[in-house]
Scaffold this active site. Structure first.
Site, PDB file in Angstrom:
ATOM      1  N   HIS A 193     -50.418 -29.501   2.521  1.00 39.19           N
ATOM      2  CA  HIS A 193     -51.834 -29.353   2.182  1.00 39.19           C
ATOM      3  C   HIS A 193     -52.438 -30.720   1.875  1.00 39.19           C
ATOM      4  O   HIS A 193     -53.460 -30.828   1.216  1.00 39.19           O
ATOM      5  CB  HIS A 193     -52.023 -28.455   0.966  1.00 39.19           C
ATOM      6  N   GLY A 208     -53.473 -37.878  36.475  1.00 39.69           N
ATOM      7  CA  GLY A 208     -53.019 -39.237  36.208  1.00 39.69           C
ATOM      8  C   GLY A 208     -51.582 -39.511  36.544  1.00 39.69           C
ATOM      9  O   GLY A 208     -51.055 -40.568  36.199  1.00 39.69           O
ATOM     10  N   HIS A 228     -50.239 -39.511  39.724  1.00 43.94           N
ATOM     11  CA  HIS A 228     -49.999 -39.775  41.140  1.00 43.94           C
ATOM     12  C   HIS A 228     -49.166 -41.037  41.362  1.00 43.94           C
ATOM     13  O   HIS A 228     -48.270 -41.068  42.210  1.00 43.94           O
ATOM     14  CB  HIS A 228     -51.316 -39.881  41.913  1.00 43.94           C
ATOM     15  N   ARG A 258     -46.956 -42.318  39.340  1.00 44.90           N
ATOM     16  CA  ARG A 258     -45.585 -41.983  38.960  1.00 44.90           C
ATOM     17  C   ARG A 258     -44.891 -41.186  40.065  1.00 44.90           C
ATOM     18  O   ARG A 258     -43.739 -41.435  40.428  1.00 44.90           O
ATOM     19  CB  ARG A 258     -45.631 -41.166  37.661  1.00 44.90           C
ATOM     20  N   THR A 290     -47.747 -31.847  44.651  1.00 45.99           N
ATOM     21  CA  THR A 290     -48.250 -31.516  45.975  1.00 45.99           C
ATOM     22  C   THR A 290     -48.024 -32.648  46.954  1.00 45.99           C
ATOM     23  O   THR A 290     -47.598 -32.451  48.084  1.00 45.99           O
ATOM     24  CB  THR A 290     -49.753 -31.217  45.889  1.00 45.99           C
ATOM     25  N   ASP A 312     -60.062 -40.650  46.069  1.00 44.98           N
ATOM     26  CA  ASP A 312     -58.903 -39.816  45.767  1.00 44.98           C
ATOM     27  C   ASP A 312     -57.641 -40.679  45.752  1.00 44.98           C
ATOM     28  O   ASP A 312     -57.415 -41.500  46.644  1.00 44.98           O
ATOM     29  CB  ASP A 312     -58.785 -38.728  46.823  1.00 44.98           C
ATOM     30  N   GLY A 367     -54.580 -39.886  46.295  1.00 47.18           N
ATOM     31  CA  GLY A 367     -53.709 -39.609  47.434  1.00 47.18           C
ATOM     32  C   GLY A 367     -54.178 -40.344  48.686  1.00 47.18           C
ATOM     33  O   GLY A 367     -53.355 -40.843  49.471  1.00 47.18           O
TER      34      GLY A 367
END
Lengths: 576, 576
Positions: free
Chosen positions: B217, B395, B397, B399, B440, B552, B554
């Site tokens: 608390h 965020g 992509h 990696r 994807t 994009d 990708g």
């Protein structure tokens, strides 16, 4: 935000290792995910669920008896690969086939679809099912485009329980499809979550607003709304889901009110209060509702309402036993025993009051007026006391004093109506105060009033010494119960100088009423003066710097109470 | 913050009503709290737990078989009254007595203490136990001053399970006391929670820091620290708790890693990874650990580590079956079945590569260099791709591309070492990319490389038309799998003009290498140009305004990849 991680790049692997360790009695790891710790019986149809991680308990948390045979675990919010999916499926298949099922997201559909092709080429009877429960993501006539959100849970659960019941692969697929056809979800988001290591949330929602239908990874929703009350939100969700009732469905439904991570159980139960009422009013019977966190998105703020319209088979599988790391049901022996009614509470017996004389009853009427005055003062002071208390405590002192004095007033009036004397009226007030206010101050006020009443008794008009001694008795009851010392920044800091001042005045021959009025200033000064005393110990006080120079709310309300009674004397022209 | 409520003044009542409705198969309400839905067997000792609310599942969530007989429910973070406590105790007592138990807070100690006096005066064998597990709240030689935090859970659980096992009141009290004596907790807080209706958090923790021992608390803690890694935090908590190992205790322990509300399951599992290792290294056997939310503080951020050193009795009660709204154990039938080993995974068979000729193997070595170049480009571009992706996606992509290309490189090298031709090397790269990248884009890159490899085969040097047709085959595989259209803001927007440009150059009689180099500019322009295309559909894209004018990720990585290979041609002096 996600605060705890080692290397963000290995977050999923680290998470999975910890999960497997903590749940080794349920699951073991295989390449690509997790499977039950016990082998699949030969020929049993199996179900492998999956998708990206970040949704715990979905999906690895529901691997176990009565639920999934395995879960494919992708990186946070990222589809696992086809190889991962195929690997987990191979690990659980024992000749009975495997249904792979995920929410309907492009990456999952592709990867799990490829896995199914691969598995079938290896002679495994693999099937795929994408869950499409999210009403907001596409219109009803394009239901195949809808995303899967918390409805994943009902669909995965029914298909899995069917598989465990001995159903064939065809029937497991049929049950999964039927569950998906019967399941609808509508969700809202209040704020986004933060990926491990990221500096900013994945998405955000404007403060004071809510995104209706906003996806669990920030996918666009239907509309933005002003933040509603819990009841308004319940109406919105119930209306939104019920309008999609599948044709010919029954009035028995499974319901999930799902929290996304930061919207907590207590809030969900407040929403559920209205959801349950609305569903009852619509003629539905809710079967084994779930109110809690089942499909989360890290610490995203928001919730969703899922309804699955049941038929006999779906109800059987929805209510079947389960034993998994995060979802268990049907535990122990059957819940046998005599069911008690909600009215089983033991009421305290209506007690009779001690005899009293007219002098004491007249004095009791004055006590009643004093308590009235005190209760009214607290109503007007509620916000101020709350503000003072919020600095060093939890901000509920104003609310507690209002509740306590209101209860005391009502009980005192009842005792006075029942011809109670001074002692009875004070004791009734004290008892009610302690019972209704809760917290620390309520029980202390209650003890003090009860002790004062006991000292004054129910016969005769109390004299000056009686009043002084009664106040001292109240003081003693309060300190022996509370254990605080002068200077601890409690109500004692105002009560102590006040009682001392009354005692000194009475000893000097002044009437108790004027002594009382004179003592008010002492108490008030002391209450403000708590600012200069050493920090209060043993109570919630977050950061040292916040309480320095802060008066204690309990001391302030004590001084206010004394003053309110003194004003009553003045208003009534009573001065001695 | 707490966002969902109706009237903040009735939050607890509303919450309780919703809780009781959702869990009517477990509990019923009585004045002051909740009790099991089934009556207490005559003469059974009972346990009533309690305290303020806001800590769900504590305390009403653990009322049921194997756990508490009843829970007294106060307002948020406020002790219930003595009357409330007595009322719940009366409702569960059936002649066997009742142990009332709470965390050691002034309000609870007073109110429950008064309730015990009252109950005893009525002839009920009532006892009281205050839990004192919080190491940070007082030194060991003043253990009686320590607060109760997540150790409430182990103590309440053991006392309750003992009562359900048929233990007498004396023995239940003995077990509760033993559990408390054997339980230690150390907690940290990263941020405070907000009371319903309040505009500000109850307390706050400076950003980037952590309060060690900060109470649930906001009670003062021991010290403030820079925010540690998950492993450092685990070390701090393990060291802090183990140092208090009670004299003569065993090496078997029950452990809880408890989340306070906003620190989520995934983070807790990452911390658990290190906690478990440390405890093993210290020679301990962890019995049925719990990693999750057991004692929360609304949406407070933080966690705590609780250890209860077990003896035979405590272990028996810690592991006993339970069936309550929020805590269930020992479900279904015993977890029978053949336990599988962690190595049960089915490995894909090591396949033999198709025959290849030297021309194709030479070309394969060039493919390998290209994939090398691509992997290196992605390492240097990881952050940039992450930034671009974070605008419209999650965020990750950059990696994903690093993971995918690294896996592709390694698999391609292996295939080349094994005398694979062009087709084999490309197929191996594609398969590994899809398997390791997840998401994807990984599966799409994988499908495209595999299709290109299949078209190029493993014999001879591919001619210009072969290369153009192979690229078109990769394009077709990608679009048929991904389902995206040109202009959807995907990698297709860069791939499509590139493949078209190569085809046109080859048709015009240019060599495929120079055609490739020329086509790079087209792809790059298209990648940036995704900014002007209509919003991408069917993928995570939070807020409409964020994606307007955003390339994009990708498409950008696709253009980068094409450029990296073209650079290789230039560097090697290959131009036709």
């Amino acid at each position: 935000m996600t605060r705890l991680f080692n290397d963000p790049a290995t977050f999923t692997e680290d998470m999975l290792e910890g999960f497997l360790d903590a749940n080794s009695r349920y699951v073991v790891g295989v390449p690509g995910g997790v499977v039950r710790a016990v082998s699949t019986p030969e020929g049993k149809a199996t179900v492998v669920v999956g998708g990206g991680s970040g949704h715990y308990p979905a999906f690895c948390g529901v691997v176990g008896r009565g639920f999934a045979d395995g879960a494919v675990v992708g990186n946070i919010f990222t589809s696992p690969s086809a190889d991962d999916a195929a690997s987990v499926a191979r690990a659980v298949d024992n000749g009975g086939g495997v249904l792979l099922t995920t929410g309907n997201y492009a990456g999952d559909v592709m990867n799990f679809g490829l896995a199914v092709q691969k598995l079938r080429s290896e002679g495994i009877d693999a099937r795929y099912l994408a869950v499409t429960d999210d009403i907001a993501s596409a219109p009803l006539d394009q239901i195949e485009k809808r995303r899967g959100i918390a409805g994943d849970f009902t669909v995965f659960r029914c298909a899995s329980a069917a598989a465990d019941s001995g159903y064939s692969m065809d029937d497991v697929e049929r049950i999964g499809t039927a569950a998906n056809d019967a399941t609808r979800t509508l969700g809202v988001a209040f704020d986004g979550c933060t990926m491990p290591g990221a500096g900013e949330p994945l998405f955000s929602v404007e403060k004071g607003t809510m995104g209706l239908g906003l996806g669990i990874h920030g996918e666009p929703g239907v509309s933005s709304h002003e933040m509603p009350s819990a009841a308004e939100l319940a109406d919105l969700l119930v209306d939104g889901v019920l309008v999609e009732k599948p044709a010919g469905s029954s009035d028995r439904i499974a319901v999930i009110l799902n929290g996304l991570g930061r919207t907590k159980y207590e809030e969900l139960f407040v929403v559920w209060q209205t959801v349950a009422r609305r569903l009852r009013e619509a003629g539905y019977t809710v079967v084994d509702p779930e109110v809690g966190e089942l499909v989360t998105s890290l610490d995203m703020a928001g919730c969703s309402l899922t309804i699955m319209w049941l038929d006999d088979e779906l109800e059987r599988f929805w209510t079947a036993p389960a034993d998994t790391p995060a979802y268990r049901k049907g535990a122990v022996a059957a819940n046998a025993g005599e069911r008690r009614s909600a009215s089983a509470a033991v009421a305290a017996g209506a007690d009779t009051l001690p005899e009293s004389d007219e002098a004491s009853r007249e004095c009791a009427r004055f006590v009643l007026k004093s308590i009235d005055a005190l209760a009214e003062r607290m109503v007007s002071a509620e916000d101020e006391l709350g503000r003072i208390d919020a600095v060093a405590g939890d901000g509920d002192h104003g609310r507690g004093m209002v509740k306590g004095t209101a209860a005391a007033r009502s009980a005192a009036r009842d005792a006075a109506d029942r011809q109670g004397g001074t002692g009875s009226v004070l004791a009734a007030a004290g008892s009610a105060w302690a019972a209704k206010a809760g917290g620390t101050s309520g029980v202390l006020w209650g003890a003090a009033l009860t002790a004062i009443g006991n000292r004054l008794g129910n016969n005769g008009t109390p004299g000056d010494t009686d009043v002084a001694e009664a106040l001292r008795a109240g003081y003693t009851a309060l300190t022996s119960l509370g254990g605080a010392s002068l200077g601890d920044k409690t109500m004692l800091d105002a009560l102590d100088p006040f009682v001392g001042a009354v005692e000194r005045s009475v000893a000097a021959g002044d009437g108790w009423r004027s002594a009382w009025s004179d003592a008010v200033a002492v108490a008030q000064k002391a209450a403000v003066g708590t600012a200069d005393l050493r920090p209060k110990v043993g109570r919630a006080r977050p950061l040292a710097e916040r309480s320095v120079g802060t008066p204690d709310a309990g001391a302030v309300s004590m001084a206010m109470s004394v003053a309110a009674v003194a004003e009553l004397f003045t208003n009534q022209g009573i001065s001695s």
